[in-house]
Design an enzyme around this catalytic site. Structure first.
Site, mmCIF file in Angstrom:
data_model
loop_
_atom_site.group_PDB
_atom_site.id
_atom_site.type_symbol
_atom_site.label_atom_id
_atom_site.label_comp_id
_atom_site.label_asym_id
_atom_site.label_seq_id
_atom_site.Cartn_x
_atom_site.Cartn_y
_atom_site.Cartn_z
ATOM 1 N N ARG A 265 3.117 10.838 7.222
ATOM 2 C CA ARG A 265 3.970 9.763 6.740
ATOM 3 C C ARG A 265 3.144 8.482 6.666
ATOM 4 N NH1 ARG A 265 8.325 9.836 11.358
ATOM 5 N NH2 ARG A 265 6.362 9.958 12.489
ATOM 6 N N LYS A 266 3.594 7.522 5.888
ATOM 7 C CA LYS A 266 2.847 6.276 5.751
ATOM 8 C C LYS A 266 2.847 5.487 7.058
ATOM 9 C CE LYS A 266 0.645 2.860 3.830
ATOM 10 N NZ LYS A 266 -0.813 3.018 3.708
ATOM 11 N N VAL A 267 4.041 5.345 7.644
ATOM 12 C CA VAL A 267 4.135 4.534 8.859
ATOM 13 C C VAL A 267 4.360 5.465 10.045
ATOM 14 C CG1 VAL A 267 5.406 2.730 10.070
ATOM 15 C CG2 VAL A 267 5.025 2.564 7.603
ATOM 16 N N GLU B 239 0.886 -1.168 0.000
ATOM 17 C CA GLU B 239 0.000 0.000 0.000
ATOM 18 C C GLU B 239 0.921 1.214 0.000
ATOM 19 O OE1 GLU B 239 -4.157 0.551 2.107
ATOM 20 O OE2 GLU B 239 -2.529 0.930 3.509
ATOM 21 N N ALA C 1 0.149 4.524 -1.171
ATOM 22 C CA ALA C 1 -0.467 5.798 -0.795
ATOM 23 C C ALA C 1 -0.432 5.947 0.728
ATOM 24 C CB ALA C 1 -1.907 5.859 -1.288
#
Lengths: 374, 374
Positions: free
Chosen positions: B368-370, B170, B172
Site C-alpha cells: 500500500r502507499k501509506v 506521489e 505510485a
C-alpha cells in the site's frame, strides 16, 4: 591493511594463549558445530568471571555521567550493537548511535563525543575503522569501552576499558560463540548499571537455556532438508529480537549461500512484503512482550493471505499452530535476554542448510576469519 | 491503526490540496515513470522556496545548541535518515542516532533527548511510530523537526517545525520524488547551518544534473533487458552513497520482486561476499572522494577474481572499463550531493527491470502507499 602472514602469525599466538586460558578446550581443531555446541560452557565461564569485571566497570561508567552511546562495529558485531541499541534504549533511556565508522576513518570527521560512552565491538579487535572511532573518542576524553575476544588487540589497547569475551579461540570463519558472548557482555553491563532484582538469576539461567536450545538440532536438521531447494529466505522479528533476524540472515548468507533478507516486522510492510511468494520460507522469532500481538497478527496474515511457509522460533505455545516448522525455545527467559538464546536456532539452521545444500560450512566461499576494513 | 477508509479519505483530500498547490501538475493520474521524470522540476521548485524556509530554520536550530541528532523514519525515509547520518556526521561533527521507533512506541521508553535535534522523516507523515518519537521529544522540550510531503499530517502538527517537501502528490506506491526531495531538504538544511561558499551554486545545479541523469534511460532499458532472468542482485556503495545502495535495493525488491542485497563495501567483505556467483549482477555507485580508491580496488577484485558482472553508476571515466554496464553520471556534482542524483539510476533500473520481468510497476504486489506501523 595488514598482510595475511601477519594475520596468521597473530592468530596462532592468540590461539595458543587462549588454549592455556580455556579450561573447557579439549582438542583442536574445533568445527563450527563444536563452537555452536560450546556456547553453554562459554556463557557459564563468562558469567563466573562477570562480578569482577562488571562491578568496577559500572562504577567507572556511573562516574562519567553518560547520557548517550555511540557504537562502532562491523558484520556480526554490528548485530550485537543493534542489541545494545534496544537494551540501552529501553532499560536505560539512552539514545544509541550506531556509528558509520567511515565518517571518522575515511572522511576524517571529528564528531563530538562529549557525554558519550563510545563502544567498539569486534571479535578480533583488529578492524582499523572500528579502532579509529574509539581512538578519536579517547583523544577527546570520552568514556571508551572495547568488547573483544582478543584482549591484546588494537581495539583493546586503544580503549580505556575492555571487556574480554574469553570465548576461547573461534576457528570457524562464521562467528557464533563470540556473538552470543558479545550479547551477554552487553546484558551483564546493563544489569550491573541499572539492573532489576531479578536480573542476576535470569542471567544465571542462560547457560541452561543455551543447553536446551541446542536440543532443537534434530528439528532443525529436518527443516533444513525440506528447505534445501530454497535459495531465498525472509527473516522477521520485532523489538529486542530484531538483531536476531539480522544475524540469522547473515549466517544463512555466509554458510548456506542463500539470499536471506532480514526485517523488523514494521519495516517489512514498507516494501519488502512484495518479495513474499511460494518457495520463499519465512523465518520468524516470536517472544512475549509488547511487540508480540501485532507481530503475531502479521504472521497470521502472511499464512492465511499468502500461504507463507513459516518457521517460528518461539516459547509461546499459542503461536505454534501458525508454523509449518515450530521451533520451541526454552521457557523462562525474560524478553530482553531472549536474543542470546534464540540466535542459536539460526546458527544451527545455517549450518544444516549448508550441509543440506552440500556446502562445506567450515570453508564459506570467499571469506576470511578476520576482515580488516578501513 | 487507522482504518483503510480513513486513510483513503485523508489521501483524497490531501491530493486535491496538493494539486491546487502544485503548478507543474497538468493531469492525473501520473505514472511511476512520470514521477521519476518529474524530479528535476520538483527539485527546482523546492530550491526556489528554500531561502524562506531554511534561513529561519537554521537560526532557530542554532539557538538551541544542538550537539547530536536522533532520526525516526521507516522504509525509504530511513534511507534519507542514513544520508543525514553522513551529512551531519562529516560536515557538522554531530553524532546521528537512527531511532529504533519501537523503543518509544511499543516499549514505552522515554530516552533523554536533551541537547538533541529529533527529526521525523515520512512522506505521508502518518506512521504512528515515527510520530511517537517526535511527540516524546517535544514533550521533553527538545528541538523537533518534521520532514514530510503532507504539511497537515500528524507528524507535521506534532513537530515544532516542519519542512514541507512540496513534491506534489506521489501516486505510485514506490516513493521516488519524495525520496530525492527528502535528501534535498537535508542538504539544504546542512548548507543553511554550516555551508561553505560553494554550496548554494552546487545546490542550484542539482535540477540540471537530475535532468541529465534521466537521459541514461536508454542504457538502463538495455541493461534491464539483459538482466531480466536474474532474481538476485548485490548493490554496493561506500560513504555518502551507502543510502543509495539501500534505496536502489529496496526499489528493486518493491518493483522487480528480486532479492537485492545492499552493502557498504566495508560490510560486504564481512560475510556477504559469499553470495557472489555467476548470474548475480553487482550494482555499484562510485564517486570521487576519500572512499573511492579502496572501493575501486574491491570492484577490480570482484571482476578479476570472481568474474562479477558489474553495473557501475559513476562520473569517473577511469572506472568505466571495470563495468559491463557503465552508467555515466553527470559531472560536477560534489560528493556530498551525489546521492540526490545517483538514486535516479536505481529508480529507472527498478522500473525497467520490472517491465522486463513483465511485472506492473504501478501495482507492486502486496503493498500500500501509506504504511501505518506502530
Amino acid at each position: 591493511m595488514c598482510s595475511v602472514v601477519q594475520h596468521i602469525q597473530t592468530h596462532v599466538v592468540l590461539t595458543i594463549d587462549n588454549v592455556a586460558r580455556t579450561a573447557s578446550m579439549r582438542r583442536l581443531p574445533m568445527t563450527l558445530r563444536d563452537e555452536i555446541l560450546d556456547q553453554p560452557a562459554v556463557a557459564d565461564r563468562f558469567l563466573a568471571r562477570a562480578p569482577e569485571t562488571f562491578g568496577p566497570l559500572a562504577t567507572t561508567l556511573r562516574s562519567r555521567g553518560i547520557d548517550h552511546v555511540v557504537i562502532a562495529a562491523r558484520g556480526t558485531s554490528d548485530h550485537a550493537a543493534i542489541y545494545a541499541q534496544y537494551v540501552f534504549g529501553i532499560r536505560h533511556g539512552w539514545t544509541v548511535a550506531l556509528g558509520t565508522p567511515s565518517v571518522v576513518s575515511i572522511y576524517g570527521a571529528r564528531p563530538s563525543f562529549d557525554g558519550s560512552l563510545v563502544i567498539g565491538i569486534s571479535q578480533s579487535g583488529a578492524s582499523p575503522d572500528v579502532v579509529a572511532v574509539v581512538a578519536e573518542a579517547r583523544r577527546q576524553g570520552a568514556a571508551t569501552l572495547a568488547i573483544t575476544n582478543v584482549p591484546g588487540s588494537d581495539l583493546a589497547t586503544t580503549a580505556e576499558t575492555t571487556i574480554d569475551l574469553g570465548a576461547g579461540p573461534e576457528v570457524a570463519v562464521a562467528a557464533t560463540k563470540t556473538y552470543t558472548t558479545e550479547l551477554l557482555a552487553i546484558a551483564a553491563l546493563s544489569a550491573a548499571l541499572a539492573g532489576g532484582p531479578d536480573d542476576p538469576e535470569a542471567l544465571a539461567r542462560l547457560p541452561d537455556a543455551l543447553g536446551s536450545v541446542v536440543g532443537l538440532e534434530p528439528d532443525i536438521i529436518a527443516m533444513s532438508a525440506a528447505q534445501a531447494g530454497a535459495d531465498r529466505f525472509l527473516v522477521l522479528a520485532r523489538g529486542y529480537e530484531y538483531p536476531t533476524a539480522r544475524e540469522w540472515a547473515l549466517k544463512l548468507k555466509e554458510l548456506g549461500r542463500v539470499f536471506a533478507d532480514p526485517y523488523s516486522a514494521a519495516d517489512f510492510e514498507h516494501g519488502p512484503l512484495a518479495l513474499l511468494e511460494p518457495g520463499v520460507p519465512v523465518l520468524a522469532v516470536v517472544r512475549p512482550g509488547p511487540a508480540r500481538d501485532g507481530f503475531v497478527a502479521l504472521l497470521d496474515r502472511l499464512r492465511a493471505g499468502f500461504d507463507a511457509e513459516l518457521a517460528i522460533a518461539t516459547d509461546d505455545p499459542a503461536v505454534v499452530p501458525l508454523a509449518r516448522w515450530p521451533l520451541l525455545l526454552p521457557a523462562g527467559t525474560p524478553e530482553w535476554l531472549g536474543p542470546i538464546v534464540s540466535i542459536v536456532v539460526g546458527q544451527l539452521h545455517a549450518l544444516h542448510l549448508a550441509r543440506a545444500r552440500r556446502l562445506d560450512p567450515e570453508s564459506p566461499r570467499n571469506l576470511r576469519k578476520v576482515t580488516r576494513t578501513t
